[in-house]
Design a protein around this motif. Sequence first.
Motif, PDB file in Angstrom:
ATOM      1  N   GLY A 164       2.786 -16.123  10.865  1.00 19.85           N
ATOM      2  CA  GLY A 164       1.819 -16.680  11.808  1.00 19.85           C
ATOM      3  C   GLY A 164       2.259 -16.648  13.213  1.00 19.85           C
ATOM      4  N   SER A 165       3.813 -16.360  13.492  1.00 21.83           N
ATOM      5  CA  SER A 165       4.375 -16.171  14.712  1.00 21.83           C
ATOM      6  C   SER A 165       4.045 -14.736  15.467  1.00 21.83           C
ATOM      7  CB  SER A 165       5.980 -16.280  14.483  1.00 21.83           C
ATOM      8  OG  SER A 165       6.412 -15.263  13.807  1.00 21.83           O
ATOM      9  N   ALA A 166       4.241 -14.515  16.427  1.00 20.12           N
ATOM     10  CA  ALA A 166       4.022 -13.154  17.166  1.00 20.12           C
ATOM     11  C   ALA A 166       4.909 -12.260  16.557  1.00 20.12           C
ATOM     12  CB  ALA A 166       4.327 -13.303  18.729  1.00 20.12           C
ATOM     13  N   GLU A 167       6.111 -12.558  16.160  1.00 24.59           N
ATOM     14  CA  GLU A 167       7.077 -11.432  15.696  1.00 24.59           C
ATOM     15  C   GLU A 167       6.634 -10.896  14.084  1.00 24.59           C
ATOM     16  OE1 GLU A 167       8.285 -14.502  16.939  1.00 24.59           O
ATOM     17  OE2 GLU A 167       8.803 -13.664  18.661  1.00 24.59           O
ATOM     18  N   TRP A 168       5.776 -12.017  13.722  1.00 28.08           N
ATOM     19  CA  TRP A 168       5.429 -11.725  12.253  1.00 28.08           C
ATOM     20  C   TRP A 168       4.213 -10.863  12.345  1.00 28.08           C
ATOM     21  CZ3 TRP A 168       0.505 -13.536  10.020  1.00 28.08           C
ATOM     22  CH2 TRP A 168       0.515 -13.504   8.617  1.00 28.08           C
ATOM     23  N   GLU A 169       3.342 -10.584  13.435  1.00 28.08           N
ATOM     24  CA  GLU A 169       2.286  -9.706  13.375  1.00 28.08           C
ATOM     25  C   GLU A 169       2.622  -8.145  13.345  1.00 28.08           C
ATOM     26  OE1 GLU A 169       0.503 -10.900  17.071  1.00 28.08           O
ATOM     27  OE2 GLU A 169      -0.145 -12.926  16.447  1.00 28.08           O
ATOM     28  N   TYR A 170       1.662  -7.630  12.660  1.00 23.11           N
ATOM     29  CA  TYR A 170       1.719  -6.147  12.832  1.00 23.11           C
ATOM     30  C   TYR A 170       1.700  -5.669  14.350  1.00 23.11           C
ATOM     31  CZ  TYR A 170       1.789  -4.070   8.288  1.00 23.11           C
ATOM     32  OH  TYR A 170       2.407  -3.734   7.202  1.00 23.11           O
ATOM     33  N   VAL A 171       2.378  -4.388  14.764  1.00 24.43           N
ATOM     34  CA  VAL A 171       2.488  -3.923  16.031  1.00 24.43           C
ATOM     35  C   VAL A 171       1.042  -3.733  16.386  1.00 24.43           C
ATOM     36  CG1 VAL A 171       4.922  -2.951  15.642  1.00 24.43           C
ATOM     37  CG2 VAL A 171       2.983  -1.640  15.014  1.00 24.43           C
ATOM     38  N   ALA A 172       0.817  -3.750  17.814  1.00 24.37           N
ATOM     39  CA  ALA A 172      -0.627  -3.473  18.335  1.00 24.37           C
ATOM     40  C   ALA A 172      -1.055  -1.949  17.769  1.00 24.37           C
ATOM     41  CB  ALA A 172      -0.184  -3.670  19.715  1.00 24.37           C
ATOM     42  N   GLU A 173      -0.341  -1.031  17.642  1.00 23.03           N
ATOM     43  CA  GLU A 173      -0.816   0.301  17.427  1.00 23.03           C
ATOM     44  C   GLU A 173      -1.674   0.225  15.834  1.00 23.03           C
ATOM     45  OE1 GLU A 173       3.064   1.054  19.713  1.00 23.03           O
ATOM     46  OE2 GLU A 173       2.274  -0.388  18.455  1.00 23.03           O
ATOM     47  N   LEU A 174      -1.140  -0.653  14.981  1.00 20.80           N
ATOM     48  CA  LEU A 174      -1.597  -0.670  13.767  1.00 20.80           C
ATOM     49  C   LEU A 174      -2.258  -1.822  13.319  1.00 20.80           C
ATOM     50  CD1 LEU A 174       1.584   0.753  11.969  1.00 20.80           C
ATOM     51  CD2 LEU A 174      -0.737   1.677  11.976  1.00 20.80           C
ATOM     52  N   ALA A 175      -3.500  -1.837  12.873  1.00 23.81           N
ATOM     53  CA  ALA A 175      -4.353  -2.898  12.382  1.00 23.81           C
ATOM     54  C   ALA A 175      -5.221  -2.646  11.181  1.00 23.81           C
ATOM     55  CB  ALA A 175      -5.512  -3.289  13.556  1.00 23.81           C
ATOM     56  N   PRO A 176      -4.798  -3.592  10.128  1.00 21.07           N
ATOM     57  CA  PRO A 176      -5.650  -3.374   8.890  1.00 21.07           C
ATOM     58  C   PRO A 176      -7.190  -3.548   9.156  1.00 21.07           C
ATOM     59  CG  PRO A 176      -3.811  -4.847   8.652  1.00 21.07           C
ATOM     60  CD  PRO A 176      -3.899  -4.565  10.022  1.00 21.07           C
ATOM     61  N   GLU A 177      -7.758  -2.771   8.332  1.00 24.03           N
ATOM     62  CA  GLU A 177      -9.385  -3.072   8.461  1.00 24.03           C
ATOM     63  C   GLU A 177      -9.527  -4.287   7.354  1.00 24.03           C
ATOM     64  OE1 GLU A 177     -11.504   0.508   7.795  1.00 24.03           O
ATOM     65  OE2 GLU A 177     -10.890   1.458   9.726  1.00 24.03           O
ATOM     66  N   SER A 178     -10.482  -5.100   7.574  1.00 21.34           N
ATOM     67  CA  SER A 178     -10.926  -6.271   6.982  1.00 21.34           C
ATOM     68  C   SER A 178     -11.231  -5.804   5.389  1.00 21.34           C
ATOM     69  CB  SER A 178     -11.971  -6.854   7.336  1.00 21.34           C
ATOM     70  OG  SER A 178     -13.047  -6.175   7.276  1.00 21.34           O
ATOM     71  N   SER A 179     -11.406  -4.576   5.191  1.00 17.58           N
ATOM     72  CA  SER A 179     -11.712  -4.194   3.608  1.00 17.58           C
ATOM     73  C   SER A 179     -10.347  -3.904   2.813  1.00 17.58           C
ATOM     74  CB  SER A 179     -12.723  -3.105   3.501  1.00 17.58           C
ATOM     75  OG  SER A 179     -12.147  -1.929   4.405  1.00 17.58           O
ATOM     76  N   GLU A 180      -9.269  -3.697   3.882  1.00 12.30           N
ATOM     77  CA  GLU A 180      -7.818  -3.161   3.143  1.00 12.30           C
ATOM     78  C   GLU A 180      -7.120  -4.343   2.845  1.00 12.30           C
ATOM     79  OE1 GLU A 180      -7.812   0.989   5.797  1.00 12.30           O
ATOM     80  OE2 GLU A 180      -6.818  -0.799   6.587  1.00 12.30           O
ATOM     81  N   PRO A 181      -6.656  -4.035   1.623  1.00 10.50           N
ATOM     82  CA  PRO A 181      -5.694  -5.131   1.165  1.00 10.50           C
ATOM     83  C   PRO A 181      -4.238  -5.699   2.178  1.00 10.50           C
ATOM     84  CG  PRO A 181      -5.980  -3.549  -0.590  1.00 10.50           C
ATOM     85  CD  PRO A 181      -6.604  -3.136   0.703  1.00 10.50           C
TER      86      PRO A 181
END
Length: 184
Positions: free
Chosen positions: A62-79
Amino acid sequence: MSTFTDRSATALVVIDVQKGVVAGAHRRDEVVANIVSLVDRARTAGTPVVWVQHSSEHLARGSAEWEYVAELAPESSEPLVHKRFGDSFEDTDLESVLAAAGVGSLVVTGAQTDACIRSTIHGAFVRGYDVTLVADAHTTEDLTDWGAPAPEQVVAHTNLYWQHQSAPGRTAAVLQSAEVEFAR
Protein backbone atom coordinates in the motif's frame (compact mmCIF):
# COMPACT_ATOMS: atom_id res chain seq x y z
CA MET A 1 8.47 -28.79 -24.45
CA SER A 2 6.80 -28.09 -21.12
CA THR A 3 6.08 -31.06 -18.91
CA PHE A 4 2.49 -29.79 -18.75
CA THR A 5 1.00 -31.75 -21.63
CA ASP A 6 -2.36 -30.01 -21.29
CA ARG A 7 -1.00 -26.45 -21.04
CA SER A 8 -0.01 -25.06 -24.42
CA ALA A 9 -0.40 -21.35 -23.60
CA THR A 10 2.37 -18.87 -22.88
CA ALA A 11 2.17 -16.04 -20.34
CA LEU A 12 4.23 -12.89 -19.94
CA VAL A 13 5.21 -12.54 -16.28
CA VAL A 14 6.14 -9.07 -14.99
CA ILE A 15 7.90 -9.33 -11.63
CA ASP A 16 8.27 -6.52 -9.08
CA VAL A 17 8.61 -3.50 -11.40
CA GLN A 18 7.67 -1.37 -8.41
CA LYS A 19 8.76 2.16 -7.62
CA GLY A 20 10.83 1.18 -4.60
CA VAL A 21 12.41 -1.80 -6.35
CA VAL A 22 13.57 -0.19 -9.60
CA ALA A 23 14.16 3.41 -8.49
CA GLY A 24 17.93 3.00 -8.68
CA ALA A 25 18.05 0.01 -11.01
CA HIS A 26 20.63 -0.45 -13.75
CA ARG A 27 19.29 0.87 -17.09
CA ARG A 28 15.92 1.37 -15.44
CA ASP A 29 14.28 3.43 -18.19
CA GLU A 30 15.43 1.12 -21.01
CA VAL A 31 14.32 -2.01 -19.16
CA VAL A 32 10.93 -0.54 -18.26
CA ALA A 33 10.42 0.58 -21.88
CA ASN A 34 11.21 -2.94 -23.08
CA ILE A 35 8.69 -4.38 -20.61
CA VAL A 36 6.05 -1.85 -21.72
CA SER A 37 6.60 -2.98 -25.32
CA LEU A 38 6.32 -6.65 -24.34
CA VAL A 39 3.12 -6.02 -22.38
CA ASP A 40 1.60 -4.15 -25.34
CA ARG A 41 2.57 -6.95 -27.75
CA ALA A 42 1.29 -9.68 -25.42
CA ARG A 43 -2.05 -7.91 -24.98
CA THR A 44 -2.41 -7.43 -28.75
CA ALA A 45 -1.74 -11.15 -29.30
CA GLY A 46 -4.13 -12.21 -26.54
CA THR A 47 -1.30 -13.64 -24.45
CA PRO A 48 -1.97 -13.57 -20.71
CA VAL A 49 0.00 -10.96 -18.76
CA VAL A 50 0.56 -11.92 -15.12
CA TRP A 51 1.76 -9.27 -12.68
CA VAL A 52 3.74 -10.08 -9.54
CA GLN A 53 4.05 -7.57 -6.69
CA HIS A 54 6.39 -7.99 -3.72
CA SER A 55 5.84 -6.78 -0.20
CA SER A 56 8.16 -6.98 2.80
CA GLU A 57 9.20 -5.15 5.93
CA HIS A 58 11.04 -2.65 3.70
CA LEU A 59 8.40 -2.54 0.96
CA ALA A 60 5.11 -2.05 2.79
CA ARG A 61 1.97 -3.09 0.99
CA GLY A 62 0.00 0.00 0.00
CA SER A 63 2.98 2.39 0.22
CA ALA A 64 4.09 4.56 -2.70
CA GLU A 65 7.27 2.47 -3.09
CA TRP A 66 5.16 -0.72 -3.29
CA GLU A 67 3.18 0.53 -6.31
CA TYR A 68 4.05 -0.45 -9.86
CA VAL A 69 5.98 2.22 -11.81
CA ALA A 70 3.87 4.79 -13.62
CA GLU A 71 4.74 3.40 -17.06
CA LEU A 72 3.18 0.02 -16.27
CA ALA A 73 -0.37 -0.64 -15.16
CA PRO A 74 -2.11 -3.99 -14.93
CA GLU A 75 -5.50 -4.08 -16.60
CA SER A 76 -8.36 -5.08 -14.31
CA SER A 77 -8.73 -8.40 -16.16
CA GLU A 78 -5.07 -9.35 -15.64
CA PRO A 79 -4.05 -11.39 -12.60
CA LEU A 80 -2.00 -9.69 -9.90
CA VAL A 81 -0.06 -12.08 -7.66
CA HIS A 82 1.10 -10.79 -4.28
CA LYS A 83 4.25 -12.33 -2.87
CA ARG A 84 6.51 -12.11 0.16
CA PHE A 85 9.37 -14.38 -0.98
CA GLY A 86 11.82 -14.29 -3.88
CA ASP A 87 10.25 -17.17 -5.82
CA SER A 88 6.96 -15.87 -7.21
CA PHE A 89 5.45 -19.35 -6.74
CA GLU A 90 6.27 -19.58 -3.03
CA ASP A 91 3.16 -19.15 -0.86
CA THR A 92 1.20 -17.44 -3.69
CA ASP A 93 -1.59 -18.33 -6.10
CA LEU A 94 0.68 -18.04 -9.18
CA GLU A 95 0.47 -21.76 -9.98
CA SER A 96 -3.34 -21.77 -9.87
CA VAL A 97 -3.48 -18.58 -11.99
CA LEU A 98 -1.26 -20.19 -14.64
CA ALA A 99 -3.11 -23.51 -14.52
CA ALA A 100 -6.48 -21.79 -15.00
CA ALA A 101 -5.10 -20.10 -18.14
CA GLY A 102 -3.57 -23.32 -19.49
CA VAL A 103 -0.07 -21.86 -19.28
CA GLY A 104 2.98 -24.12 -19.54
CA SER A 105 5.49 -21.59 -20.89
CA LEU A 106 6.61 -18.36 -19.24
CA VAL A 107 8.29 -15.26 -20.64
CA VAL A 108 9.88 -13.58 -17.61
CA THR A 109 10.71 -9.90 -17.08
CA GLY A 110 11.21 -7.56 -14.13
CA ALA A 111 13.39 -7.04 -11.08
CA GLN A 112 15.64 -7.87 -9.32
CA THR A 113 17.82 -10.09 -11.48
CA ASP A 114 19.85 -11.56 -8.63
CA ALA A 115 16.90 -12.11 -6.32
CA CYS A 116 13.28 -12.46 -7.42
CA ILE A 117 14.00 -13.01 -11.12
CA ARG A 118 16.57 -15.72 -10.46
CA SER A 119 14.40 -17.38 -7.80
CA THR A 120 11.32 -17.35 -10.01
CA ILE A 121 12.93 -18.69 -13.19
CA HIS A 122 14.43 -21.56 -11.21
CA GLY A 123 11.16 -22.10 -9.33
CA ALA A 124 9.22 -22.24 -12.58
CA PHE A 125 11.70 -24.55 -14.26
CA VAL A 126 11.72 -27.11 -11.44
CA ARG A 127 7.91 -27.01 -11.39
CA GLY A 128 7.81 -28.08 -15.07
CA TYR A 129 7.50 -24.80 -17.00
CA ASP A 130 9.39 -23.81 -20.11
CA VAL A 131 11.04 -20.51 -19.17
CA THR A 132 12.26 -17.73 -21.45
CA LEU A 133 14.18 -14.94 -19.74
CA VAL A 134 14.05 -11.67 -21.67
CA ALA A 135 17.69 -10.53 -21.69
CA ASP A 136 17.04 -6.80 -21.93
CA ALA A 137 13.90 -6.72 -19.77
CA HIS A 138 15.25 -7.53 -16.31
CA THR A 139 17.44 -5.46 -14.02
CA THR A 140 18.92 -5.06 -10.58
CA GLU A 141 20.29 -2.34 -8.35
CA ASP A 142 23.97 -1.72 -7.62
CA LEU A 143 24.96 -3.84 -4.63
CA THR A 144 28.73 -3.58 -5.11
CA ASP A 145 29.11 -1.93 -1.69
CA TRP A 146 28.03 -5.28 -0.21
CA GLY A 147 30.39 -7.37 -2.36
CA ALA A 148 28.14 -8.14 -5.31
CA PRO A 149 29.31 -7.82 -8.90
CA ALA A 150 28.30 -4.69 -10.81
CA PRO A 151 24.68 -4.77 -12.03
CA GLU A 152 25.63 -5.16 -15.70
CA GLN A 153 27.68 -8.24 -14.74
CA VAL A 154 24.80 -9.71 -12.74
CA VAL A 155 22.44 -9.29 -15.69
CA ALA A 156 24.99 -10.63 -18.21
CA HIS A 157 25.85 -13.65 -16.06
CA THR A 158 22.20 -14.53 -15.50
CA ASN A 159 21.52 -14.29 -19.24
CA LEU A 160 24.58 -16.44 -19.95
CA TYR A 161 23.87 -19.29 -17.59
CA TRP A 162 20.10 -19.39 -18.18
CA GLN A 163 20.51 -20.16 -21.88
CA HIS A 164 22.38 -23.35 -20.91
CA GLN A 165 19.81 -24.74 -18.47
CA SER A 166 18.33 -28.09 -19.34
CA ALA A 167 15.98 -30.64 -17.84
CA PRO A 168 13.83 -33.46 -19.18
CA GLY A 169 10.78 -32.16 -21.01
CA ARG A 170 11.53 -28.48 -20.43
CA THR A 171 13.29 -25.68 -22.27
CA ALA A 172 15.15 -22.64 -21.03
CA ALA A 173 15.85 -19.76 -23.36
CA VAL A 174 17.15 -16.21 -23.38
CA LEU A 175 15.85 -13.77 -25.98
CA GLN A 176 16.10 -10.05 -26.55
CA SER A 177 12.74 -8.30 -26.22
CA ALA A 178 12.58 -7.70 -29.99
CA GLU A 179 12.93 -11.46 -30.57
CA VAL A 180 10.00 -12.46 -28.35
CA GLU A 181 6.97 -13.53 -30.36
CA PHE A 182 3.54 -14.00 -28.88
CA ALA A 183 1.16 -16.28 -30.80
CA ARG A 184 -2.13 -14.80 -31.96
